[in-house]
Motif scaffolding. Structure first.
Motif, PDB file in Angstrom:
ATOM      1  N   GLU A 242      13.394 -33.058   5.948  1.00  0.00           N
ATOM      2  CA  GLU A 242      14.137 -33.128   7.203  1.00  0.00           C
ATOM      3  C   GLU A 242      14.275 -34.543   7.733  1.00  0.00           C
ATOM      4  O   GLU A 242      15.149 -34.821   8.537  1.00  0.00           O
ATOM      5  CB  GLU A 242      13.470 -32.265   8.272  1.00  0.00           C
ATOM      6  N   ASP A 243      13.390 -35.436   7.333  1.00  0.00           N
ATOM      7  CA  ASP A 243      13.407 -36.803   7.841  1.00  0.00           C
ATOM      8  C   ASP A 243      14.420 -37.616   7.042  1.00  0.00           C
ATOM      9  O   ASP A 243      14.128 -38.092   5.956  1.00  0.00           O
ATOM     10  CB  ASP A 243      12.015 -37.421   7.750  1.00  0.00           C
TER      11      ASP A 243
ATOM     12  N   ARG B  12       9.186 -34.745  14.593  1.00  0.00           N
ATOM     13  CA  ARG B  12       9.022 -33.372  15.039  1.00  0.00           C
ATOM     14  C   ARG B  12       7.685 -32.831  14.567  1.00  0.00           C
ATOM     15  O   ARG B  12       7.205 -33.203  13.506  1.00  0.00           O
ATOM     16  CB  ARG B  12      10.137 -32.498  14.475  1.00  0.00           C
TER      17      ARG B  12
ATOM     18  N   LEU C  22      19.398 -29.756  10.995  1.00  0.00           N
ATOM     19  CA  LEU C  22      19.318 -28.442  11.620  1.00  0.00           C
ATOM     20  C   LEU C  22      19.095 -27.354  10.573  1.00  0.00           C
ATOM     21  O   LEU C  22      19.949 -27.114   9.731  1.00  0.00           O
ATOM     22  CB  LEU C  22      20.614 -28.181  12.397  1.00  0.00           C
TER      23      LEU C  22
ATOM     24  N   GLN D 251      19.826 -41.852  14.809  1.00  0.00           N
ATOM     25  CA  GLN D 251      19.010 -40.646  14.935  1.00  0.00           C
ATOM     26  C   GLN D 251      19.744 -39.553  14.192  1.00  0.00           C
ATOM     27  O   GLN D 251      20.930 -39.302  14.453  1.00  0.00           O
ATOM     28  CB  GLN D 251      18.848 -40.265  16.405  1.00  0.00           C
TER      29      GLN D 251
ATOM     30  N   SER E 170      21.851 -30.407  19.929  1.00  0.00           N
ATOM     31  CA  SER E 170      22.501 -30.757  18.663  1.00  0.00           C
ATOM     32  C   SER E 170      23.017 -29.511  17.955  1.00  0.00           C
ATOM     33  O   SER E 170      24.111 -29.517  17.391  1.00  0.00           O
ATOM     34  CB  SER E 170      21.539 -31.519  17.743  1.00  0.00           C
TER      35      SER E 170
ATOM     36  N   ALA F 214      23.789 -31.533  10.012  1.00  0.00           N
ATOM     37  CA  ALA F 214      23.165 -32.583  10.815  1.00  0.00           C
ATOM     38  C   ALA F 214      24.092 -33.094  11.903  1.00  0.00           C
ATOM     39  O   ALA F 214      25.313 -33.036  11.783  1.00  0.00           O
ATOM     40  CB  ALA F 214      22.743 -33.744   9.909  1.00  0.00           C
TER      41      ALA F 214
ATOM     42  N   LEU G 101      16.027 -29.520  19.621  1.00  0.00           N
ATOM     43  CA  LEU G 101      17.312 -29.800  18.964  1.00  0.00           C
ATOM     44  C   LEU G 101      18.409 -28.815  19.375  1.00  0.00           C
ATOM     45  O   LEU G 101      19.465 -28.749  18.753  1.00  0.00           O
ATOM     46  CB  LEU G 101      17.148 -29.778  17.438  1.00  0.00           C
TER      47      LEU G 101
ATOM     48  N   ASP H 223      19.572 -35.595  13.421  1.00  0.00           N
ATOM     49  CA  ASP H 223      18.983 -34.295  13.710  1.00  0.00           C
ATOM     50  C   ASP H 223      19.424 -33.327  12.622  1.00  0.00           C
ATOM     51  O   ASP H 223      20.570 -32.869  12.603  1.00  0.00           O
ATOM     52  CB  ASP H 223      19.439 -33.776  15.078  1.00  0.00           C
TER      53      ASP H 223
END
Length: 173
Positions: free
Chosen positions: A150-151, A2, A105, A101, A118, A91, A115, A103
């Motif tokens: 976030e990753d 992102r 949030l 994956q 999601s 997430a 997103l 995501d």
């Protein structure tokens, strides 16, 4: 990955009524590029739960429509999506070709538009019917998530509990 710039996602304004098949439990995802995504939860199972959060396995049927009011074309088969209901690390996780994956949030600083689907799945799974969410996310105990945190990488959905523990512990920085 992102982009580091974050924008608060705003609810879509609906002109006319959603398609009639949306009344059958369909929830809107994201609209863009002349297509809207939809999902319908067929089942929900609690996988694991503790003070860090609740991990749900959802069987979702996906669909798409030309716009917010046109008929939804549903996929042939459902797929499994995992939702981690957590104020420390909210997430949504999906199996992809090369792993998972995740995501993450951030309901305090805002969920980016990419997103939005999601975020919709998360809200329905973790806060169905709660009109305070996501507008009162901070009052509900949600915290800001630093961009560098976030990753999230996982080998399996239950790994999210360990990642949430790292966010609950003081960083010492």
């Amino acid at each position: 990955r992102r982009a580091p710039t974050r924008r608060r996602s705003t609810p879509r304004t609906r002109g006319s009524a959603p398609p009639s098949d949306a009344a059958d439990g369909a929830q809107p995802g994201r609209c863009g590029m002349e297509e809207c995504s939809w999902s319908k939860t067929l089942s929900s199972t609690v996988v694991q739960e503790d003070q860090r959060g609740r991990l749900l396995a959802l069987s979702l049927l996906g669909g798409s429509s030309r716009n917010e009011t046109s008929r939804i074309t549903w996929n042939d088969r459902p797929h499994t999506v995992y939702v981690f209901c957590s104020t420390a690390l909210p997430a949504v996780m999906m199996k992809v070709d090369d792993g998972w994956q995740v995501d993450v949030l951030d309901f305090i600083d805002g969920v980016p538009g990419v997103l939005e689907s999601s975020a919709s799945i998360y809200a329905n799974a973790c806060h169905a019917g709660d009109r305070r969410f996501p507008s009162d996310a901070e009052a509900l105990g949600y915290a800001h998530i630093d961009d560098e945190r976030e990753d999230v990488q996982i080998d399996q959905p239950t790994d999210i509990f360990d990642r949430a523990s790292m966010r609950l512990a003081p960083s010492g920085m």
